[in-house]
Design a protein around this motif. Structure first.
Motif, mmCIF file in Angstrom:
data_model
loop_
_atom_site.group_PDB
_atom_site.id
_atom_site.type_symbol
_atom_site.label_atom_id
_atom_site.label_comp_id
_atom_site.label_asym_id
_atom_site.label_seq_id
_atom_site.Cartn_x
_atom_site.Cartn_y
_atom_site.Cartn_z
ATOM 1 N N THR A 1 -8.144 12.918 -4.781
ATOM 2 C CA THR A 1 -6.931 12.359 -5.382
ATOM 3 C C THR A 1 -5.713 12.970 -4.720
ATOM 4 O O THR A 1 -5.522 14.174 -4.735
ATOM 5 C CB THR A 1 -6.899 12.652 -6.897
ATOM 6 N N LYS A 2 -4.896 12.120 -4.115
ATOM 7 C CA LYS A 2 -3.725 12.614 -3.382
ATOM 8 C C LYS A 2 -2.499 12.668 -4.288
ATOM 9 O O LYS A 2 -2.332 11.820 -5.168
ATOM 10 C CB LYS A 2 -3.413 11.651 -2.225
ATOM 11 N N LYS A 3 -1.657 13.653 -4.018
ATOM 12 C CA LYS A 3 -0.406 13.752 -4.765
ATOM 13 C C LYS A 3 0.411 12.466 -4.540
ATOM 14 O O LYS A 3 0.436 11.941 -3.429
ATOM 15 C CB LYS A 3 0.384 14.974 -4.290
ATOM 16 N N THR A 4 1.042 11.980 -5.600
ATOM 17 C CA THR A 4 1.739 10.697 -5.519
ATOM 18 C C THR A 4 3.120 10.787 -6.165
ATOM 19 O O THR A 4 3.275 11.405 -7.215
ATOM 20 C CB THR A 4 0.890 9.604 -6.232
ATOM 21 N N GLY A 5 4.114 10.172 -5.516
ATOM 22 C CA GLY A 5 5.468 10.135 -6.060
ATOM 23 C C GLY A 5 5.702 8.799 -6.750
ATOM 24 O O GLY A 5 5.085 7.790 -6.393
ATOM 25 N N LEU A 6 6.595 8.794 -7.726
ATOM 26 C CA LEU A 6 6.860 7.560 -8.470
ATOM 27 C C LEU A 6 8.331 7.448 -8.854
ATOM 28 O O LEU A 6 8.943 8.416 -9.298
ATOM 29 C CB LEU A 6 5.989 7.550 -9.746
ATOM 30 N N VAL A 7 8.864 6.236 -8.666
ATOM 31 C CA VAL A 7 10.232 5.939 -9.108
ATOM 32 C C VAL A 7 10.127 4.817 -10.141
ATOM 33 O O VAL A 7 9.528 3.775 -9.865
ATOM 34 C CB VAL A 7 11.101 5.485 -7.902
#
Ligand SMILES: Nc1ccn([C@H]2C[C@H](O)[C@@H](COP(=O)(O)OP(=O)(O)OP(=O)(O)O)O2)c(=O)n1
Length: 471
Positions: A58-64
């Motif tokens: 599971t890869k780190k993920t950014g969210l807006v």
């Protein structure tokens, strides 16, 4: 001409920001701005061990999170929770009709919940998804979970009302060149150049090259074949055909280049950082300030926002973060920091492009200058904040330019306790905009971009007695 929400991004201008632009001032589309912000959120500094570095699929993920084309949430996954789960925890049913921009295609666990919340649109960066398929291809020992997840995601997508898609848009003409030139000319680089004669353009490019390498490794897939395999598994087989595939990769590469260039405009080098303008001996200030890494991260967010600014000549961005003091669980990858609001300089909402003058103070007639009409980045960030400012908590504004005399009392009155800003214009009184109040401002801690106080002290002891910024 209708002011665009992301369509027309090039304006003709009277003043030019760069010599080679010949009056053309490109802007980032909102969609590309949100996408870049999501990539940057993936890189939000974390005190805990970065999950991307651990051996996990599971890869780190950014969210807006965007509501009515305005950012209402900036998040990233934490050690225990995915970005989509955090969106559900933080926004709950307010996610209805929102647009979500992910730095990776979300996994089925997240997608089922955000689809269920009634979001309008889910856009994702078309590279390796949150459940890494790249690793699945590279490690033949894997158990196939990521491929199963990709299939579940496709099924959820086809049955959902929400539009799950890739929303990248081609950049405006000269955008890459414009970002490069304006980054070199921005207040932060200018200040280093002024204070450190040894700093050269070459150093900026060297630093940028490192960033490009780092970001390309994270956000792009070097092998075209692997990229195509992944796109197919994500249901994007249409994008695997040329000319679409070539232009998709080109578009992604340019956006990564923009991100790396903007990140290099506030470099973590040369002994520069955000330090108190007027340090108090023996005070607790140092314990209360943010880490340099965090301050740099937030000011780079503001620098990205500045490329959406509507002023032909000067794009300004501002972002407000607060640190939770009481209660609340730090489930977000941002730890105790939470997003309050952001903005860039623009004419009043709903105005048409030709409604207001765009000229600056170099033009003669005061009546037709822009200054009385433009809403400053800080003003927009405060007006459209998505959370209340709690005077008991540490609230910080990050702004790419020195706050002007209109904004200084506004920031203080709003209860913002710390300002991180550029201060190149400090003390200047221009014809229609002045920067006189910032220096005298008390009761708000001012962190300006300057040389580490210790190295300044050594320089002073060695005979250079100039006082920083005149503050
Ligand atoms: N903290 C600040 C400072 C300025 N601005 C915006 C308001 C105007 O849109 C523009 C004004 O910028 P300058 O003071 O740099 O004035 P000019 O754009 O005329 O440039 P110059 O420096 O050449 O006078 O920036 C802002 O949003 N937030």
């Amino acid at each position: 001409m209708q002011r665009s929400q992301g369509s027309l991004e090039t304006r003709s201008s009277t003043g030019t920001q760069t010599d080679s632009m010949q009056g053309q001032v490109p802007r980032l589309s909102k969609v590309n701005l949100f996408t870049l912000m999501s990539l940057w959120m993936e890189m939000f500094p974390s005190d805990k061990l970065d999950r991307a570095k651990k051996k996990t699929q599971t890869k780190k993920t950014g969210l807006v999170v965007v509501s009515n084309m305005r950012i209402i949430g900036l998040h990233c996954s934490s050690e225990d929770l995915h970005a989509g789960q955090i969106a559900v925890i933080k926004h709950g049913s307010k996610l209805k009709d929102c647009d979500l921009y992910f730095s990776r295609k979300p996994c089925s666990v997240c997608l089922k919940m955000i689809v269920n919340a009634g979001v309008n649109r889910i856009s994702y960066w078309p590279s390796d998804p949150e459940m890494s398929l790249q690793q699945e291809f590279l490690e033949h020992t894997s158990n196939g979970d990521a491929k199963l997840d990709a299939k579940a995601v496709e099924r959820l997508k086809s049955n959902s009302r929400a539009h799950v898609c890739v929303l990248l848009q081609p950049l405006a003409c000269y955008m890459v060149q414009f970002v490069e030139e304006t980054s070199l000319k921005c207040d932060f680089i200018q200040k280093i150049e002024k204070k450190q004669p040894l700093f050269s353009t070459g150093l900026f490019y060297e630093y940028r090259q490192e960033k490009i390498k780092e970001f390309e490794t994270r956000f792009l897939i070097s092998s075209e074949d692997t990229h195509k395999d992944i796109l197919r598994l994500m249901g994007l087989e249409n994008l695997c055909e040329n000319p679409y595939f070539v232009s998709l990769r080109q578009n992604m590469k340019e956006l990564v280049l923009i991100l790396a260039t903007v990140a290099s405009s506030v470099p973590n080098c040369c002994d520069f950082g955000f330090y108190l303008s007027d340090p108090q001996p023996n005070s607790e200030e140092s314990q209360q300030s943010l880490s340099q890494e965090m301050a740099l991260h937030c000011i780079i967010q503001a620098r990205l926002l500045a490329y959406r600014g509507e002023d032909h000549k000067t794009g300004v961005g501002a972002v407000i973060w607060a640190e939770r003091k009481f209660g609340g669980v730090d489930c977000d990858g941002t730890g105790s920091l939470y997003f309050l609001g952001c903005g860039y300089n623009a004419f009043p909402v709903g105005s048409e492009y030709a409604d207001f003058p765009h000229m600056d103070d170099k033009q003669k007639d005061r009546e037709i200058r822009k200054f009385r009409y433009i809403i400053h980045a800080e003003q927009n960030a405060i007006t459209f904040r998505c959370n209340e400012i709690n005077p008991e908590e540490k609230t910080m504004i990050f702004v790419t330019k020195c706050p002007c005399d209109e904004c200084v009392p506004l920031i203080k009155g709003a209860g913002i306790q710390q300002i991180y800003a550029g201060d190149v214009d400090i003390g200047k009184k221009k014809a229609d905009i002045s920067y006189m109040k910032f220096g005298a401002l008390t009761g708000v801690r001012k962190y300006t971009w300057q040389q580490h106080p210790q190295s300044l002290l050594s320089a002073n002891q060695a005979g250079d007695g100039t006082k920083e910024n005149g503050v």
